[in-house]
Design a protein around this motif. Structure first.
Motif, PDB file in Angstrom:
ATOM      1  N   TRP A   1      36.451  38.023  37.007  1.00 28.11           N
ATOM      2  CA  TRP A   1      36.192  36.952  37.979  1.00 28.11           C
ATOM      3  C   TRP A   1      35.278  37.410  39.103  1.00 28.11           C
ATOM      4  O   TRP A   1      34.505  36.624  39.652  1.00 28.11           O
ATOM      5  CB  TRP A   1      37.512  36.458  38.567  1.00 28.11           C
ATOM      6  CG  TRP A   1      38.329  35.639  37.630  1.00 28.11           C
ATOM      7  CD1 TRP A   1      37.999  35.237  36.364  1.00 28.11           C
ATOM      8  CD2 TRP A   1      39.640  35.118  37.875  1.00 28.11           C
ATOM      9  NE1 TRP A   1      39.020  34.502  35.816  1.00 28.11           N
ATOM     10  CE2 TRP A   1      40.034  34.404  36.710  1.00 28.11           C
ATOM     11  CE3 TRP A   1      40.512  35.182  38.952  1.00 28.11           C
ATOM     12  CZ2 TRP A   1      41.266  33.767  36.613  1.00 28.11           C
ATOM     13  CZ3 TRP A   1      41.749  34.553  38.862  1.00 28.11           C
ATOM     14  CH2 TRP A   1      42.116  33.850  37.701  1.00 28.11           C
ATOM     15  N   ALA A   2      35.359  38.687  39.480  1.00 29.80           N
ATOM     16  CA  ALA A   2      34.548  39.199  40.590  1.00 29.80           C
ATOM     17  C   ALA A   2      33.057  39.132  40.286  1.00 29.80           C
ATOM     18  O   ALA A   2      32.225  39.208  41.204  1.00 29.80           O
ATOM     19  CB  ALA A   2      34.955  40.633  40.919  1.00 29.80           C
ATOM     20  N   LYS A   3      32.715  38.964  39.022  1.00 32.58           N
ATOM     21  CA  LYS A   3      31.298  38.855  38.633  1.00 32.58           C
ATOM     22  C   LYS A   3      30.790  37.418  38.671  1.00 32.58           C
ATOM     23  O   LYS A   3      29.607  37.158  38.466  1.00 32.58           O
ATOM     24  CB  LYS A   3      31.111  39.434  37.235  1.00 32.58           C
ATOM     25  CG  LYS A   3      31.461  40.918  37.132  1.00 32.58           C
ATOM     26  CD  LYS A   3      31.396  41.408  35.696  1.00 32.58           C
ATOM     27  CE  LYS A   3      31.837  42.864  35.597  1.00 32.58           C
ATOM     28  NZ  LYS A   3      31.853  43.355  34.184  1.00 32.58           N
ATOM     29  N   GLU A   4      31.698  36.466  38.923  1.00 33.53           N
ATOM     30  CA  GLU A   4      31.318  35.055  38.971  1.00 33.53           C
ATOM     31  C   GLU A   4      30.694  34.717  40.329  1.00 33.53           C
ATOM     32  O   GLU A   4      30.999  35.336  41.349  1.00 33.53           O
ATOM     33  CB  GLU A   4      32.552  34.163  38.759  1.00 33.53           C
ATOM     34  CG  GLU A   4      33.254  34.341  37.421  1.00 33.53           C
ATOM     35  CD  GLU A   4      32.523  33.642  36.283  1.00 33.53           C
ATOM     36  OE1 GLU A   4      31.692  32.760  36.570  1.00 33.53           O
ATOM     37  OE2 GLU A   4      32.822  33.983  35.125  1.00 33.53           O
ATOM     38  N   ASP A   5      29.837  33.712  40.343  1.00 36.12           N
ATOM     39  CA  ASP A   5      29.247  33.239  41.598  1.00 36.12           C
ATOM     40  C   ASP A   5      30.178  32.280  42.331  1.00 36.12           C
ATOM     41  O   ASP A   5      30.116  32.165  43.563  1.00 36.12           O
ATOM     42  CB  ASP A   5      27.913  32.532  41.333  1.00 36.12           C
ATOM     43  CG  ASP A   5      26.850  33.477  40.811  1.00 36.12           C
ATOM     44  OD1 ASP A   5      26.846  34.655  41.235  1.00 36.12           O
ATOM     45  OD2 ASP A   5      26.028  33.052  39.975  1.00 36.12           O
ATOM     46  N   GLU A   6      31.043  31.581  41.572  1.00 38.77           N
ATOM     47  CA  GLU A   6      31.904  30.590  42.183  1.00 38.77           C
ATOM     48  C   GLU A   6      33.176  30.410  41.356  1.00 38.77           C
ATOM     49  O   GLU A   6      33.132  30.430  40.129  1.00 38.77           O
ATOM     50  CB  GLU A   6      31.176  29.247  42.306  1.00 38.77           C
ATOM     51  CG  GLU A   6      31.940  28.176  43.065  1.00 38.77           C
ATOM     52  CD  GLU A   6      31.085  26.952  43.370  1.00 38.77           C
ATOM     53  OE1 GLU A   6      31.523  26.106  44.172  1.00 38.77           O
ATOM     54  OE2 GLU A   6      29.964  26.849  42.815  1.00 38.77           O
ATOM     55  N   LEU A   7      34.302  30.265  42.060  1.00 43.03           N
ATOM     56  CA  LEU A   7      35.589  30.004  41.431  1.00 43.03           C
ATOM     57  C   LEU A   7      36.247  28.834  42.158  1.00 43.03           C
ATOM     58  O   LEU A   7      36.110  28.692  43.369  1.00 43.03           O
ATOM     59  CB  LEU A   7      36.511  31.222  41.523  1.00 43.03           C
ATOM     60  CG  LEU A   7      36.064  32.528  40.872  1.00 43.03           C
ATOM     61  CD1 LEU A   7      37.023  33.659  41.253  1.00 43.03           C
ATOM     62  CD2 LEU A   7      36.004  32.383  39.361  1.00 43.03           C
TER      63      LEU A   7
END
Length: 239
Positions: free
Chosen positions: A97-103
């Motif tokens: 998840w830390a590699k995502e731009d948005e959650l």
């Protein structure tokens, strides 16, 4: 990274806005957008729940206000629901998840969601085999575990790499001054200045702590020859 949270209790998220994560917010390293989906109801009493079809105890969260709240966002990124039936959250999920731009997290309450809400999500995740009064606390835990991995959030860039679970082992013991406290001394190797010996000691101690407290984490581990040797020594020392 931008994180949206759909919740009935936005005031609960104050802990994420202090300490290291709070400084990260101030520095613009991540952004927290709290959305109260009660604001998207249409009736005068702002109901977000109703009795379940077919009868039964409790109230079920309706899909309409949640869908409208999602639709109000310019973007959502990965949409996540916290619920007991979800897959178990762990460090590997946080790293992904830390590699995502948005959650975007949707926090449940009462007896759960209308089943159609789950169709709005990309993932359903749980923090363990127990039930809480709502999804806010699990969501905060998962946000903390994820955001702290963003570069620049922690003061020491090496810290998240060396901590528990990062390499499939619990963290080795840590010590600081004084070197001798009432006769309880820091292991000599840590004050020796021999960095290779220190690294070997830490690896072995991490393996030992994991063997003693979380042996399940070693079940499918592919041990190196050096780790096999360390594990034999650990078992011999404990006998």
């Amino acid at each position: 990274m931008k994180i949206n949270v759909l919740t009935l209790f936005p005031d609960m998220f104050t802990p994420l806005q202090v300490s290291m994560l709070g400084r990260g917010l101030e520095d613009g390293k991540w952004d927290l957008n709290l959305v109260n989906f009660r604001d998207f109801t249409t009736d005068v009493h702002h109901h977000v729940d109703d009795t379940p079809y077919g009868g039964g105890a409790g109230m079920v969260l309706q899909i309409m206000p949640i869908k409208k709240a999602l639709d109000s966002l310019p973007s959502t990124g990965k949409v996540i629901i916290t619920a007991p039936q979800g897959k178990t959250f762990n460090e590997q999920v946080a790293q992904k998840w830390a590699k995502e731009d948005e959650l975007t997290f949707i926090c449940g309450h009462y007896e759960g969601f209308d089943q159609r809400v789950y169709e709005l999500a990309d993932e359903t995740v749980s923090i363990g085999d127990y039930v809480l009064t709502g999804g806010e606390l699990p969501t905060m835990s998962m946000i903390d575990a994820t955001v702290r991995l963003i570069p620049g959030i922690l003061g020491n860039a090496a810290s998240p790499v060396e901590e528990s679970f990062s390499h499939g082992l619990l963290e080795y013991p840590q010590y600081t001054r004084p070197a001798d406290f009432e006769g309880n001394k820091v292991p000599e190797v840590l004050t020796s200045g021999n960095h290779q010996k220190i690294a070997e000691w830490r690896h072995k101690e991490a393996l030992k702590v994991t063997y003693l407290h979380r042996p399940d984490m070693l079940k499918d581990r592919q041990f190196t020859d050096e780790e096999k040797k360390m594990l034999r020594e650990i078992k011999s020392e404990l006998d």
